[in-house]
Design a protein around this motif. Structure first.
Motif, PDB file in Angstrom:
ATOM      1  N   UNK A   1       0.868  -1.190   0.000  1.00 57.54           N
ATOM      2  CA  UNK A   1       0.000   0.000   0.000  1.00 57.54           C
ATOM      3  C   UNK A   1       0.899   1.233   0.000  1.00 57.54           C
ATOM      4  N   UNK A   2       0.957   1.939  -1.123  1.00 57.26           N
ATOM      5  CA  UNK A   2       1.825   3.112  -1.241  1.00 57.26           C
ATOM      6  C   UNK A   2       1.457   4.199  -0.239  1.00 57.26           C
ATOM      7  N   UNK A   3       0.151   4.322   0.069  1.00 59.24           N
ATOM      8  CA  UNK A   3      -0.297   5.365   1.014  1.00 59.24           C
ATOM      9  C   UNK A   3       0.235   5.097   2.418  1.00 59.24           C
ATOM     10  N   UNK A   4       0.472   3.846   2.729  1.00 52.92           N
ATOM     11  CA  UNK A   4       0.941   3.465   4.058  1.00 52.92           C
ATOM     12  C   UNK A   4       2.405   3.856   4.264  1.00 52.92           C
ATOM     13  N   UNK A   5       3.136   4.042   3.160  1.00 57.02           N
ATOM     14  CA  UNK A   5       4.567   4.338   3.249  1.00 57.02           C
ATOM     15  C   UNK A   5       4.878   5.560   2.376  1.00 57.02           C
ATOM     16  N   UNK A   6       4.477   6.743   2.799  1.00 52.63           N
ATOM     17  CA  UNK A   6       4.620   7.941   1.950  1.00 52.63           C
ATOM     18  C   UNK A   6       6.067   8.255   1.586  1.00 52.63           C
ATOM     19  N   UNK A   7       7.022   7.889   2.427  1.00 52.30           N
ATOM     20  CA  UNK A   7       8.418   8.225   2.131  1.00 52.30           C
ATOM     21  C   UNK A   7       8.972   7.448   0.941  1.00 52.30           C
ATOM     22  N   UNK A   8       8.315   6.329   0.571  1.00 51.55           N
ATOM     23  CA  UNK A   8       8.747   5.563  -0.604  1.00 51.55           C
ATOM     24  C   UNK A   8       7.579   5.335  -1.562  1.00 51.55           C
ATOM     25  N   UNK A   9       6.547   6.128  -1.470  1.00 48.78           N
ATOM     26  CA  UNK A   9       5.353   5.899  -2.275  1.00 48.78           C
ATOM     27  C   UNK A   9       5.646   5.984  -3.772  1.00 48.78           C
ATOM     28  N   UNK A  10       6.515   6.932  -4.175  1.00 50.74           N
ATOM     29  CA  UNK A  10       6.841   7.056  -5.596  1.00 50.74           C
ATOM     30  C   UNK A  10       7.516   5.790  -6.105  1.00 50.74           C
ATOM     31  N   UNK A  11       8.394   5.232  -5.302  1.00 45.40           N
ATOM     32  CA  UNK A  11       9.103   4.023  -5.710  1.00 45.40           C
ATOM     33  C   UNK A  11       8.178   2.813  -5.721  1.00 45.40           C
ATOM     34  N   UNK A  12       7.275   2.747  -4.747  1.00 42.09           N
ATOM     35  CA  UNK A  12       6.303   1.643  -4.736  1.00 42.09           C
ATOM     36  C   UNK A  12       5.458   1.690  -5.998  1.00 42.09           C
ATOM     37  N   UNK A  13       5.008   2.888  -6.376  1.00 41.62           N
ATOM     38  CA  UNK A  13       4.178   3.019  -7.580  1.00 41.62           C
ATOM     39  C   UNK A  13       4.976   2.675  -8.836  1.00 41.62           C
ATOM     40  N   UNK A  14       6.258   3.027  -8.851  1.00 45.70           N
ATOM     41  CA  UNK A  14       7.088   2.685 -10.010  1.00 45.70           C
ATOM     42  C   UNK A  14       7.166   1.177 -10.193  1.00 45.70           C
ATOM     43  N   UNK A  15       7.280   0.464  -9.086  1.00 49.41           N
ATOM     44  CA  UNK A  15       7.299  -1.002  -9.143  1.00 49.41           C
ATOM     45  C   UNK A  15       5.936  -1.539  -9.577  1.00 49.41           C
ATOM     46  N   UNK A  16       4.881  -1.012  -8.993  1.00 52.31           N
ATOM     47  CA  UNK A  16       3.553  -1.563  -9.259  1.00 52.31           C
ATOM     48  C   UNK A  16       3.030  -1.204 -10.646  1.00 52.31           C
ATOM     49  N   UNK A  17       3.508  -0.103 -11.213  1.00 55.66           N
ATOM     50  CA  UNK A  17       3.081   0.290 -12.559  1.00 55.66           C
ATOM     51  C   UNK A  17       3.987  -0.291 -13.645  1.00 55.66           C
ATOM     52  N   UNK A  18       5.032  -0.970 -13.237  1.00 53.99           N
ATOM     53  CA  UNK A  18       5.966  -1.575 -14.177  1.00 53.99           C
ATOM     54  C   UNK A  18       5.265  -2.641 -15.014  1.00 53.99           C
ATOM     55  N   UNK A  19       5.549  -2.667 -16.298  1.00 58.74           N
ATOM     56  CA  UNK A  19       4.908  -3.627 -17.201  1.00 58.74           C
ATOM     57  C   UNK A  19       5.595  -4.990 -17.219  1.00 58.74           C
ATOM     58  N   UNK A  20       6.506  -5.227 -16.310  1.00 62.78           N
ATOM     59  CA  UNK A  20       7.241  -6.494 -16.144  1.00 62.78           C
ATOM     60  C   UNK A  20       8.235  -6.762 -17.275  1.00 62.78           C
ATOM     61  N   UNK A  21       8.552  -5.771 -18.097  1.00 57.16           N
ATOM     62  CA  UNK A  21       9.524  -5.967 -19.155  1.00 57.16           C
ATOM     63  C   UNK A  21      10.894  -5.488 -18.703  1.00 57.16           C
ATOM     64  N   UNK A  22      11.932  -6.174 -19.205  1.00 60.81           N
ATOM     65  CA  UNK A  22      13.309  -5.850 -18.825  1.00 60.81           C
ATOM     66  C   UNK A  22      14.014  -5.095 -19.945  1.00 60.81           C
ATOM     67  N   UNK A  23      13.313  -4.105 -20.513  1.00 59.66           N
ATOM     68  CA  UNK A  23      13.930  -3.243 -21.518  1.00 59.66           C
ATOM     69  C   UNK A  23      14.984  -2.362 -20.861  1.00 59.66           C
TER      70      UNK A  23
END
Length: 661
Positions: free
Chosen positions: A473-495
């Motif tokens: 839950x990104x809201x639960x950890x505001x200090x790393x929320x941007x990084x959590x969202x970057x991981x969760x929005x990742x399309x799983x490709x290793x480009x």
């Protein structure tokens, strides 16, 4: 004949001529690495590489690879193949005489038939798990599972001509080896007037193609993991440390003193005495944790190089299968295609027929001869498929019972459980199964796109279950929320341009190195606390180590050769896999994964083939071919190759004979 990329095309009247030329050409490009292989076969690595090399020498003495070669070489190998071995050694010794400044250890020359066969035995024993077993015996962790590096795998795919738009069979040969060193691929084309015309990859010291194509057939290997090796713990006499109990009577260990000559401080070579032992169960180690013996067929059946030679020369499936039925390769899945409407898969292995009364999956008490084995399952007992209705076969180091479409798969219950074949998938097999099922008819471009795919499946199958990363839950950890969202929005490709892939790469290696130096902890789920800690570490790293944030994978992970650096795609266990290790505090360097790649179309006439090798044809920094394939490799592009001598002659950049360049 050297082509535009410096790849050697070697022509001769006889097969022996060609093998001599291969030795010379390969030595021109990578004599130093070949010498490492030959020094290992001699038990002389420590004289050049110090203590680290002495560990290899000890392993040679422990397994008695030289003794095995001396006892078996003349009897087990045919006179025809012995002639090829002599030709290879003549080429290598002649090159050493002509290039004395490149010789690492003059005392190692001339190399002999026993030296090279010993090196083969050593390499195949390592591939059967002997080195891992020895490490675990020394560490006292022998019954803990070996965690496999998910980048240290391979892919092989064959498509039947009825499933392609051109009516050709397609074959992808895609091994994931270290990018440098004694088991890095070298590309060569071998052609004689005795019916040998083959193109593909081999390792330093190899005298045939290990996997590749000839005018008629092609094959790809991937490593497989059935039970190829057993460990026995001996019950030692309470007072006599050299006696062990078997069937109520004490037997004597064979003991041998060996001398490891070790180069120290770049100044002197010091002889260090060691002892090795052998029981009726096999090579034996006496440690503070007990006495253990290892037993594997790769120390009994040593004719794998001759089997590869017959595979090289097969003109059709019948001849290829006859070569496989020699049962000399101790392992390797093999995926095959030819120009005659045949695709085939076998999870080949030299598997002992064990006493069903005992469980050999763990260390077994070596107290009875009834636990010894001396025979192997016949070839027809191994998992294999020929022309399945689905029209395709594949392996990514996963279960042999999942080699094609689900409706056409083999039933694992039909095979002896003592073989202990894998029953599981990995990330690559799950992804590849999906991609193959989506194509009703394959175009060649679609086939290439599938082979070069860099996407992980939705639910990840690493040994450590890392899926909780994507549920934080990104809201639960505001200090790393941007990084959590970057991981969760990742399309799983290793480009290489993927930000999410950079995060995941850092997190993967952070967890691997933190939890288990040899790999991610098996069969455990990442906790929320661990997931938060890993993302915090990734964010802190990228913020402090790079001028711009966020960072892409290609900025963080590089393909590096000399002074040349290029952004590098890939993660462990994507189809286009790559494992990297730290180069410095900020950058990771690609070490293992995608390396030599061959894509083949079997139709009318000679096969059409494209290849790429990760760096280039030469391992010499002064050569233009030291790094001239890096651009192709990082762009996932291939170069055309040919088995046609007239085409090679027409396009050759350089034509010469050994010692006349």
């Amino acid at each position: 004949m050297r082509d535009t990329y410096g790849v050697p095309h070697i022509f001769g009247e006889t097969d022996a001529d060609v093998v001599y030329g291969l030795a010379w050409a390969h030595a021109e490009d990578d004599f130093e690495t070949i010498q490492q292989t030959l020094l290992a076969g001699k038990g002389m690595v420590g004289r050049v590489f110090g203590e680290k090399g002495a560990a290899v020498d000890f392993f040679v003495h422990l397994l008695d690879t030289r003794g095995i070669a001396e006892r078996k070489y003349m009897e087990d190998f045919s006179p025809e193949f012995q002639k090829l071995v002599r030709a290879y050694l003549a080429g290598m010794n002649d090159f050493a005489l002509a290039n004395p400044k490149r010789v690492l250890l003059p005392a190692a020359f001339p190399v002999t038939e026993i030296d090279i066969i010993s090196a083969y035995i050593l390499s195949l024993a390592q591939m059967s798990g002997a080195d891992e077993a020895v490490k675990k015996i020394i560490d006292g962790t022998i019954d803990k599972p070996i965690v496999k590096d998910p980048a240290a795998g391979s892919n092989a795919i064959a498509i039947h001509p009825t499933k392609t738009d051109t009516g050709e069979a397609f074959l992808a040969i895609n091994s994931h080896q270290p990018l440098t060193g004694p088991v890095a691929w070298y590309e060569a084309h071998l052609c004689s007037e005795e019916g040998w015309n083959v193109l593909g990859g081999l390792f330093p010291g190899g005298l045939t193609i290990f996997h590749g194509i000839n005018e008629h057939v092609g094959w790809a290997h991937t490593v497989n993991y059935p039970d190829k090796l057993d460990v026995f713990q001996l019950q030692m006499h309470p007072k006599n440390k050299l006696q062990y109990l078997v069937d109520g009577a004490y037997l004597e260990l064979e003991e041998k003193r060996v001398w490891l000559k070790v180069k120290l401080w770049e100044l002197i070579t010091v002889p260090i005495p060691k002892k090795v032992w052998k029981s009726i169960f096999g090579p034996t180690m006496l440690t503070e944790h007990g006495a253990f013996s290892i037993r594997t067929g790769s120390l009994e059946v040593i004719t794998a190089p001759e089997q590869w030679y017959h595979m090289n020369k097969a003109k059709n499936f019948t001849e290829f299968k006859a070569a496989m039925e020699r049962m000399a390769l101790p392992g390797f899945n093999t995926v095959y295609a030819d120009k005659y409407d045949t695709i085939y898969y076998v999870s080949n292995a030299l598997l002992p027929v064990r006493n069903p009364e005992f469980d050999y999956r763990k260390t077994l008490l070596g107290d009875s001869k009834r636990k010894l084995w001396n025979t192997y399952y016949p070839f027809n007992a191994l998992p294999q498929q020929l022309n399945p209705p689905s029209g395709y076969l594949f392996n990514t180091n996963h279960s042999p019972f999942k080699a094609t479409a689900e409706k056409d798969q083999l039933d694992p219950s039909a095979y002896d459980s003592q073989m202990n074949y894998l029953l599981t998938d990995n990330n690559r097999s799950v992804r590849l199964a999906i991609l193959l099922q989506e194509e009703e008819i394959f175009t060649y471009e679609a086939f290439k796109r599938i082979k070069f795919d860099k996407t992980l499946p939705d639910s990840l199958l690493y040994e450590l279950n890392v899926n909780p990363l994507f549920r934080l839950d990104a809201e639960k950890y505001p200090h790393i929320s941007q990084s959590i969202r970057a991981i969760q929005q990742w399309d799983r490709t290793a480009q290489a341009n993927s930000i999410g892939a950079a995060y995941f790469a850092y997190i993967y290696y952070f967890l691997r190195d933190r939890t288990n130096p040899e790999g991610l902890d098996p069969k455990r789920t990442l906790t929320e606390e661990e997931a938060v800690l890993a993302i915090e570490a990734a964010q802190d790293f990228f913020l402090t180590s790079f001028e711009q944030f966020p960072v892409s994978l290609g900025e963080y992970q590089k393909l590096i050769r000399g002074d040349k650096q290029m952004p590098l795609f890939g993660l462990p266990d994507v189809l286009a896999a790559m494992r990297s290790e730290p180069l410095d505090e900020n950058i990771r360097k690609g070490e293992q994964g995608e390396s030599y790649i061959m894509m083949v179309r079997f139709g009318e006439g000679l096969p059409q083939v494209e290849t790429v090798n990760v760096y280039g044809a030469s391992n010499r920094k002064e050569s233009q071919h030291y790094d001239d394939q890096m651009g192709l490799f990082t762009r996932q592009k291939l170069k055309p190759m040919s088995l046609d001598k007239s085409v090679v002659l027409k396009e050759a950049i350089q034509i010469y004979r050994p010692n006349q360049k």
